[in-house]
Write an enzyme that holds these catalytic residues in place. Structure first.
Site, short mmCIF file in Angstrom:
data_model
loop_
_atom_site.label_atom_id
_atom_site.label_comp_id
_atom_site.label_asym_id
_atom_site.label_seq_id
_atom_site.Cartn_x
_atom_site.Cartn_y
_atom_site.Cartn_z
N HIS A 178 30.38 38.98 41.21
CA HIS A 178 30.00 40.37 41.45
C HIS A 178 30.84 41.31 40.58
O HIS A 178 30.30 42.19 39.90
CB HIS A 178 30.18 40.68 42.94
CG HIS A 178 29.82 42.07 43.32
ND1 HIS A 178 28.74 42.35 44.13
CD2 HIS A 178 30.39 43.28 43.07
CE1 HIS A 178 28.66 43.67 44.32
NE2 HIS A 178 29.67 44.24 43.69
N GLU A 179 32.15 41.13 40.59
CA GLU A 179 33.03 42.03 39.83
C GLU A 179 32.88 41.84 38.33
O GLU A 179 32.88 42.81 37.57
CB GLU A 179 34.48 41.87 40.27
CG GLU A 179 34.73 42.21 41.73
CD GLU A 179 34.17 43.55 42.18
OE1 GLU A 179 34.14 44.52 41.38
OE2 GLU A 179 33.73 43.65 43.34
N CYS A 238 27.85 46.66 47.88
CA CYS A 238 28.64 47.14 46.74
C CYS A 238 29.13 48.55 47.04
O CYS A 238 28.38 49.38 47.55
CB CYS A 238 27.78 47.13 45.48
SG CYS A 238 28.64 47.72 44.01
N HIS A 292 29.84 43.60 37.08
CA HIS A 292 30.07 45.04 36.86
C HIS A 292 30.54 45.30 35.44
O HIS A 292 30.17 46.31 34.83
CB HIS A 292 31.12 45.59 37.83
CG HIS A 292 30.57 46.06 39.12
ND1 HIS A 292 29.63 47.07 39.22
CD2 HIS A 292 30.86 45.69 40.40
CE1 HIS A 292 29.36 47.29 40.50
NE2 HIS A 292 30.08 46.46 41.23
#
Length: 191
Positions: free
Chosen positions: A145-146, A103, A149
């Site tokens: 993953h995004e 990351c 966030h």
């Protein structure tokens, strides 16, 4: 734009849904800045909180410049540049895949993360057009993953703690296309 690192509170807060807080010109500038920042880092995705902005916006793009063996093992296919506004995902099926992941907000480290092998992504693009698409393999990992966030979740929250490796060790010992050897040597289970 500068990328904020783990420990910054914006990375641990759920973002505010995007509902026109930026006028069209400012949104276009912000998207361009996210794209330039992601490419410069370099990365394959970047979420607004990673540049200190608590809005539910992310960008992804992956030219997938990897050897064929890695591409096949990880299901890594090139992805065009996309803007994700108010994205959400849900698993498609029960299959999970575990690979080393890093990351931009946790520089210098990687760890094995088991994620859904396929997901359905919904949301909008930067023009307000609906997104409803299925992603599999590495693109599914990027989307998860995004989107994580945007919920205040870092990949470390989902990682196998015993797999945490600095980039140099990951390259030296765990550069294989899959995480099986790392799991055996470091003593953790894969899905």
């Amino acid at each position: 734009m500068p990328i904020v690192a783990a420990g910054h509170p914006v990375l641990r807060r759920a973002t505010e849904p995007y509902d026109g807080q930026l006028d069209d010109a400012l949104l276009a500038r912000f998207v361009r800045a996210l794209r330039v920042t992601m490419r410069t880092a370099p990365g394959v995705g970047l979420a607004a909180p990673q540049v200190g902005v608590g809005l539910r916006i992310a960008v992804i793009e992956d030219p997938a410049p990897v050897p064929e063996e890695v591409r096949v093992a990880r299901g890594r296919e090139p992805q065009p540049f996309r803007v994700l506004v108010n994205p959400a995902y849900e698993a498609v099926g029960t299959e999970r895949a575990a690979f080393f992941e890093g990351c931009l907000s946790v520089p210098g480290y990687q760890a094995v993360v088991a994620r859904h092998a396929s997901v359905r992504l919904t949301g909008q693009d930067e023009h307000g057009r609906a997104l409803d698409e299925e992603f599999t393999g590495w693109p599914a990992r990027i989307v998860q993953h995004e989107t994580d966030h945007l919920d205040g979740t870092l990949y470390l929250d989902r990682a196998e703690p015993r797999s945490l490796s600095c980039n140099a060790a990951a390259a030296r010992y765990w550069g294989q296309p899959t995480a099986e050897e790392a799991a055996r040597a470091l003593g953790f289970d894969l899905p």
